[in-house]
Motif scaffolding. Structure first.
Motif, PDB file in Angstrom:
ATOM      1  N   VAL A  94      83.135  29.016  -0.032  1.00  0.00           N
ATOM      2  CA  VAL A  94      83.143  29.092   1.428  1.00  0.00           C
ATOM      3  C   VAL A  94      82.705  27.804   2.113  1.00  0.00           C
ATOM      4  CG1 VAL A  94      82.940  31.588   1.546  1.00  0.00           C
ATOM      5  CG2 VAL A  94      80.870  30.197   1.434  1.00  0.00           C
ATOM      6  N   ALA A  95      82.100  26.875   1.362  1.00  0.00           N
ATOM      7  CA  ALA A  95      81.677  25.620   1.996  1.00  0.00           C
ATOM      8  C   ALA A  95      81.461  24.546   0.936  1.00  0.00           C
ATOM      9  CB  ALA A  95      80.389  25.827   2.790  1.00  0.00           C
ATOM     10  N   LEU A  96      81.638  23.286   1.356  1.00  0.00           N
ATOM     11  CA  LEU A  96      81.369  22.126   0.510  1.00  0.00           C
ATOM     12  C   LEU A  96      80.517  21.141   1.295  1.00  0.00           C
ATOM     13  CD1 LEU A  96      84.927  21.333  -0.878  1.00  0.00           C
ATOM     14  CD2 LEU A  96      83.041  22.346  -2.151  1.00  0.00           C
ATOM     15  N   ARG A  97      79.617  20.489   0.583  1.00  0.00           N
ATOM     16  CA  ARG A  97      78.851  19.383   1.181  1.00  0.00           C
ATOM     17  C   ARG A  97      79.034  18.176   0.280  1.00  0.00           C
ATOM     18  NH1 ARG A  97      72.622  19.873   0.769  1.00  0.00           N
ATOM     19  NH2 ARG A  97      73.178  19.306  -1.341  1.00  0.00           N
ATOM     20  N   SER A 123      80.636  32.487  -1.868  1.00  0.00           N
ATOM     21  CA  SER A 123      80.408  33.861  -1.458  1.00  0.00           C
ATOM     22  C   SER A 123      80.415  34.665  -2.750  1.00  0.00           C
ATOM     23  CB  SER A 123      81.531  34.326  -0.534  1.00  0.00           C
ATOM     24  OG  SER A 123      81.411  35.697  -0.267  1.00  0.00           O
ATOM     25  N   TRP A 125      72.710  26.183   8.110  1.00  0.00           N
ATOM     26  CA  TRP A 125      74.149  25.957   8.328  1.00  0.00           C
ATOM     27  C   TRP A 125      74.967  26.944   7.486  1.00  0.00           C
ATOM     28  CZ3 TRP A 125      77.964  23.722   4.974  1.00  0.00           C
ATOM     29  CH2 TRP A 125      79.167  23.375   5.603  1.00  0.00           C
ATOM     30  N   LEU A 126      74.569  27.116   6.214  1.00  0.00           N
ATOM     31  CA  LEU A 126      75.286  28.055   5.344  1.00  0.00           C
ATOM     32  C   LEU A 126      75.171  29.492   5.840  1.00  0.00           C
ATOM     33  CD1 LEU A 126      74.411  26.659   1.810  1.00  0.00           C
ATOM     34  CD2 LEU A 126      76.631  26.556   2.973  1.00  0.00           C
ATOM     35  N   ILE A 129      77.710  30.275   8.400  1.00  0.00           N
ATOM     36  CA  ILE A 129      79.001  30.542   7.772  1.00  0.00           C
ATOM     37  C   ILE A 129      79.001  31.951   7.174  1.00  0.00           C
ATOM     38  CG2 ILE A 129      80.506  29.892   5.841  1.00  0.00           C
ATOM     39  CD1 ILE A 129      79.463  26.972   6.327  1.00  0.00           C
ATOM     40  N   GLY A 179      81.240  33.490   9.638  1.00  0.00           N
ATOM     41  CA  GLY A 179      82.507  32.908   9.211  1.00  0.00           C
ATOM     42  C   GLY A 179      83.641  33.915   9.250  1.00  0.00           C
ATOM     43  N   GLY A 218      87.773  31.836   2.593  1.00  0.00           N
ATOM     44  CA  GLY A 218      87.513  30.735   1.670  1.00  0.00           C
ATOM     45  C   GLY A 218      88.573  30.585   0.591  1.00  0.00           C
TER      46      GLY A 218
END
Length: 179
Positions: free
Chosen positions: A88-91, A105, A142-143, A146, A150, A154
């Motif tokens: 669901v997210a990348l940094r 997730s 931040w996560l 989401i 969100g 994803g």
């Protein structure tokens, strides 16, 4: 070792063989795991982040798939069994070492949260409202936005790739509705 221009960058390379030092990299993973509309968080017992509440996670081992890593990290830190659902997210943090962090997730399987007492000294499931009053690390905050708000499901594991490939860990945009 000597410095050579390779591509558009100065790289350290061996003058006697083909070895090139491409850089120092690490891959971290984290879990966004819900049970009854409450997210699993842990309180870090060590630095970096000592005292902050974060999502469970850690670093990938050399010969471990990324899915195995996040499932192992959740288990080690909390005693919760979980399975990945989607990315669901990348940094991306270009530094030394260059760090890529992948947030998953996850689906709850079983267990009650219990801190491992080494890496984390607290673990539990919390509502969004509860997290607003907690000492949550900024990136985890931040996560959580989401996770709680969100709308996109994803990237899902691709277990039936159109072309056979020796690589594991393929992910794609969902082509079917999943709940």
């Amino acid at each position: 070792m000597e410095t050579r221009l390779i591509g558009d960058s100065d790289r350290r390379a061996c003058p006697k063989c083909d070895f090139v030092y491409w850089g120092n990299y690490s891959i971290g993973v984290g879990a966004l795991l819900f049970k009854e509309k409450r997210v699993l968080l842990v309180r870090r017992a060590q630095n970096p982040g000592k005292g902050y509440w974060t999502n469970p996670g850690g670093f990938i081992e050399q010969f471990e798939t990324i899915e195995e890593t996040v499932e192992r990290e959740v288990w080690e830190e909390t005693g919760i069994k979980a399975k990945i659902r989607s990315i669901v997210a990348l940094r991306d943090q270009p530094r030394d070492p260059h760090n890529l962090y992948v947030a998953f997730s996850m689906d709850y399987v079983e267990g009650e949260p219990k801190a491992d007492g080494v890496e984390v000294d607290g673990a539990g499931f919390f509502s969004y409202e509860e997290t607003l009053q907690m000492n949550v690390a900024p990136f985890t905050r931040w996560l959580l936005e989401i996770a709680f708000h969100g709308k996109d499901p994803g990237l899902w594991p691709d277990t039936h790739a159109a072309e056979p490939m020796p690589a594991k860990g393929l992910f794609k945009i969902s082509t079917e509705q999943k709940e």
